[in-house]
Write a protein that holds these residues in place. Structure first.
Motif, short mmCIF file in Angstrom:
data_model
loop_
_atom_site.label_atom_id
_atom_site.label_comp_id
_atom_site.label_asym_id
_atom_site.label_seq_id
_atom_site.Cartn_x
_atom_site.Cartn_y
_atom_site.Cartn_z
N GLU A 1 0.83 -1.21 0.00
CA GLU A 1 0.00 0.00 0.00
C GLU A 1 0.86 1.26 0.00
OE1 GLU A 1 -3.85 -1.86 2.43
OE2 GLU A 1 -2.40 -0.58 3.46
N MET A 2 1.96 1.22 0.73
CA MET A 2 2.83 2.39 0.80
C MET A 2 3.49 2.65 -0.56
SD MET A 2 5.86 3.15 3.58
CE MET A 2 4.75 3.18 5.00
N LEU A 3 3.96 1.59 -1.21
CA LEU A 3 4.66 1.77 -2.48
C LEU A 3 3.71 2.04 -3.64
CD1 LEU A 3 7.54 -0.86 -2.26
CD2 LEU A 3 7.57 1.57 -1.70
N GLU A 4 2.43 1.66 -3.48
CA GLU A 4 1.45 1.97 -4.53
C GLU A 4 1.34 3.47 -4.76
OE1 GLU A 4 -2.21 0.17 -3.44
OE2 GLU A 4 -1.65 -1.84 -4.14
N ARG A 5 1.58 4.24 -3.72
CA ARG A 5 1.54 5.70 -3.87
C ARG A 5 2.56 6.17 -4.89
NH1 ARG A 5 -1.38 8.37 0.51
NH2 ARG A 5 -0.59 10.30 -0.40
N PHE A 6 3.64 5.43 -5.02
CA PHE A 6 4.70 5.78 -5.97
C PHE A 6 4.56 5.04 -7.30
CE2 PHE A 6 6.47 6.40 -1.71
CZ PHE A 6 6.98 7.68 -1.80
N GLY A 7 3.56 4.18 -7.40
CA GLY A 7 3.36 3.44 -8.65
C GLY A 7 4.34 2.31 -8.86
N VAL A 8 4.88 1.77 -7.78
CA VAL A 8 5.84 0.66 -7.90
C VAL A 8 5.36 -0.51 -7.06
CG1 VAL A 8 7.78 2.16 -8.38
CG2 VAL A 8 7.28 1.53 -6.02
N GLU A 9 5.94 -1.68 -7.31
CA GLU A 9 5.51 -2.92 -6.68
C GLU A 9 6.69 -3.59 -6.00
OE1 GLU A 9 3.93 -7.32 -8.18
OE2 GLU A 9 3.90 -5.61 -9.55
N PRO A 10 6.53 -4.03 -4.75
CA PRO A 10 7.64 -4.72 -4.08
C PRO A 10 7.69 -6.20 -4.44
CG PRO A 10 5.81 -4.49 -2.57
CD PRO A 10 5.38 -3.82 -3.85
N VAL A 11 8.89 -6.74 -4.51
CA VAL A 11 9.08 -8.19 -4.62
C VAL A 11 9.82 -8.61 -3.35
CG1 VAL A 11 10.11 -10.09 -5.90
CG2 VAL A 11 9.22 -8.10 -7.13
N PHE A 12 9.16 -9.36 -2.48
CA PHE A 12 9.74 -9.70 -1.19
C PHE A 12 10.76 -10.82 -1.35
CE2 PHE A 12 5.84 -7.53 -0.32
CZ PHE A 12 6.13 -6.74 0.78
N MET A 13 11.96 -10.56 -0.88
CA MET A 13 13.08 -11.49 -1.01
C MET A 13 13.77 -11.65 0.34
SD MET A 13 14.91 -10.17 -4.47
CE MET A 13 14.04 -10.23 -6.05
N VAL A 14 14.42 -12.74 0.56
CA VAL A 14 14.53 -13.93 -0.24
C VAL A 14 13.49 -14.98 0.18
CG1 VAL A 14 16.11 -15.92 -0.66
CG2 VAL A 14 16.97 -13.57 -0.73
N ASP B 1 10.01 8.71 7.60
CA ASP B 1 10.16 9.94 6.79
C ASP B 1 11.36 9.83 5.84
OD1 ASP B 1 8.05 11.00 8.19
OD2 ASP B 1 9.22 12.48 9.30
N ALA B 2 12.49 9.43 6.40
CA ALA B 2 13.73 9.36 5.60
C ALA B 2 13.61 8.32 4.50
CB ALA B 2 14.91 9.04 6.53
N TRP B 3 13.00 7.18 4.82
CA TRP B 3 12.84 6.09 3.86
C TRP B 3 11.97 6.53 2.69
CZ3 TRP B 3 9.23 1.73 2.96
CH2 TRP B 3 9.84 0.58 2.48
N LEU B 4 10.84 7.16 3.00
CA LEU B 4 9.93 7.63 1.94
C LEU B 4 10.59 8.71 1.09
CD1 LEU B 4 6.63 7.76 4.01
CD2 LEU B 4 7.09 6.24 2.08
N ARG B 5 11.30 9.61 1.74
CA ARG B 5 11.96 10.68 0.96
C ARG B 5 13.05 10.12 0.06
NH1 ARG B 5 11.47 14.47 6.14
NH2 ARG B 5 9.68 15.72 5.43
N ALA B 6 13.75 9.10 0.54
CA ALA B 6 14.80 8.48 -0.29
C ALA B 6 14.17 7.80 -1.50
CB ALA B 6 15.60 7.49 0.55
N ILE B 7 13.06 7.11 -1.30
CA ILE B 7 12.37 6.45 -2.42
C ILE B 7 11.81 7.50 -3.37
CG2 ILE B 7 10.37 5.03 -3.03
CD1 ILE B 7 10.83 3.47 -0.42
N GLY B 8 11.19 8.55 -2.81
CA GLY B 8 10.64 9.61 -3.66
C GLY B 8 11.72 10.28 -4.49
N SER B 9 12.86 10.54 -3.87
CA SER B 9 13.97 11.18 -4.59
C SER B 9 14.49 10.27 -5.70
CB SER B 9 15.09 11.51 -3.60
OG SER B 9 16.21 12.03 -4.27
N LEU B 10 14.59 8.98 -5.41
CA LEU B 10 15.09 8.02 -6.40
C LEU B 10 14.18 7.97 -7.62
CD1 LEU B 10 17.14 5.58 -6.86
CD2 LEU B 10 15.27 4.16 -6.02
N LEU B 11 12.86 8.05 -7.37
CA LEU B 11 11.89 7.92 -8.47
C LEU B 11 11.51 9.26 -9.08
CD1 LEU B 11 9.49 5.33 -6.75
CD2 LEU B 11 11.26 4.85 -8.46
#
Length: 495
Positions: free
Chosen positions: A227-240, A293-303
């Motif tokens: 749900e969190m990553l859907e806001r960015f339009g990306v999909e997680p693949v849980f590993m391993v 906050d930091a995690w979301l901002r890092a993902i937002g900046s990357l994308l």
């Protein structure tokens, strides 16, 4: 500093030699932050113990991780006792399959049952037969061959045996060098697994996907992460755990690699970044407000989606404001000790302070002065830059006697741990204790509040803890309780 990763070598160097990691230390956050090689400071000195109450093995971490790959098989070249934890791994594998709506199945593992005779004459034929049997019995998409102290000490030629097996078995056969005697840090077992995946399973990218590699242990919060990553339009693949070999093959096609634990994911994330250009998000972990906050901002900046990140952060801050204020009022003045693996210890110290809880001591089971990109762990840097330089901190490889001594002297109101074998001792001392078994405890904003309520529950319901403490006889003498907790740490040791 250059990456400390060599994917041309079939075996990854242990953390002690690759990262300068240590298992014995007593000081404070400021000192370990200043001693990060990447920060231009001194190399952190390890202090060795003259007495050890327990230890653990990197092989255990390797098997815990490998046995949960959905369609792989494992051949363990070792005496049968080395795989005694299989029952636990099998139970957790079954639980994970049920939680995902998968059918009932056991882990797919064969042990070669090395004997005393094999230590003299070798057991190459046993290993060859076991690899063939694993393929015949399980029809896996890959076979991982794990080593042991015995196979390592007698110098079994694992690579030659695997090379021969590859000629007759049409799936990848990958060595996993996880001999326990080589490293005092069991997290080296995770590195051994990821090195085997990187060098034998992951393929060069054919195209880029809109997916992110999510490195984790159990995947209990899959829906929340999605749900969190859907806001960015990306999909997680849980590993391993519970990923397939096909998903691991395509890890190089991901937009980025993210994780719930830097100690677990660091080697894989940095190696994918170095080898295939897959960015590794290096922020502090998404535990608590600052971490999320930091995690979301890092993902937002990357994308390139910074506005989405900021909008989400603002919305979530507003949602939790009232409940958080009440929690802070209730928990203010609480004194806590934290004892966890390094990444979790540093992140949970920050998290508890966000509840207005005073952390009076932190301990981690080992410490990596730098990660594989040559940089200081972000959570440590964040603590140092947040004015926590003087916070007492020790590195203790789960030596119960040290922690019990510390708890008896400090008498905190609360102990936060991540391993049941340690948490129970705080309870026996009459100290309310929480074991953070689920790595997604305190994940995100709502998870942070939920964890706060869990703390409040245990702080206000102490009868069981009091009763247990009053009827428990501790095995440690008064003499030990009066000693310096670090009496058995030698001043000189490995650098």
């Amino acid at each position: 500093m250059a990456f400390k990763i060599d994917l041309e070598n079939p075996e990854v160097a242990i953390r002690e030699t690759r990262l300068g990691s240590i298992t014995g230390y007593n000081g404070n956050i400021g000192e370990i932050a200043a001693c990060a090689e990447g920060a231009g400071g001194c190399a952190l000195k390890n202090r060795e113990r003259q007495f050890s109450q327990m230890s653990a093995c990197s092989s255990g971490c390797a098997h815990t991780y490998l046995t949960r790959i959905a369609d792989a098989a494992i051949v363990n070249h070792a005496p049968v006792g080395c795989i005694a934890d299989t029952t636990v791994n099998n139970a957790e594998y079954k639980w994970g399959r049920k939680a995902r709506g998968l059918g009932r199945a056991n882990i797919r593992l064969i042990n070669t049952n090395m004997t005393e005779n094999d230590t003299v004459f070798g057991a190459a034929e046993k290993l060859k037969r076991a690899i063939r049997e694993a393929y015949r019995r399980f029809n896996p998409k890959a076979i991982f061959v794990t080593t042991s102290c015995v196979s390592g000490i007698i110098g079994e030629d694992i690579l030659s045996i695997i090379q021969a097996a590859r000629a007759e078995i049409p799936v990848p056969v990958a060595p996993v060098f996880c001999e326990g005697f080589k490293s005092q840090i069991w997290a080296s077992g995770f590195d051994a697994v990821f090195h085997a995946i990187l060098t034998n399973i992951v393929k060069p990218p054919q195209k880029k996907s809109n997916k992110m590699n999510m490195i984790n242990f159990t995947g209990s919060a899959r829906k929340k992460v999605q749900e969190m990553l859907e806001r960015f339009g990306v999909e997680p693949v849980f590993m391993v755990p519970f990923s397939t070999i096909e998903q691991l093959e395509k890890a190089s096609e991901a937009l980025a690699t993210i994780s719930i634990c830097g100690t677990l994911s660091g080697y894989f994330g940095h190696a994918l970044e170095k080898q295939y250009g897959v960015p590794y998000v290096k922020s502090i972990q998404p535990h608590g407000i600052a971490g999320t906050d930091a995690w979301l901002r890092a993902i937002g900046s990357l994308l390139g989606k910074e506005k989405i990140a900021e909008d989400y952060i603002r919305e979530e801050h507003a949602k939790i404001a009232d409940e958080l204020a009440a929690l802070r009022q209730s928990l203010k003045g609480t004194r806590a000790v934290v004892g966890m693996g390094p990444n979790y210890a540093h992140n949970y110290i920050r998290l508890l302070e966000e509840f207005s809880i005073e952390v009076v001591w932190g301990a981690s089971w080992h410490y990596d002065p730098i990660y594989d990109n040559g940089k200081i762990p972000p959570a440590v840097q964040h603590l140092a830059e947040s004015g926590k330089e003087e916070l007492p901190f020790s590195v203790v490889d789960q030596q119960v006697y040290e922690i019990v001594n510390l708890l008896n002297r400090l008498k905190p109101d609360l102990y936060i741990g991540r391993h049941p074998g340690m948490t129970v001792w705080a309870t026996k001392l009459g100290i309310p204790a929480i074991m953070v078994n689920d790595e997604f405890s305190a994940y995100g904003y709502q998870g942070f509040l939920d964890f706060g309520q869990r703390i409040l529950d245990i702080m206000t319901n102490r009868n069981f803890i009091r009763q247990l403490s009053e009827h428990t006889r501790m095995p440690y003498t008064d003499w030990w309780m009066e000693q310096d907790a670090f009496r058995f740490l030698r001043e000189t040791g490995r650098e």
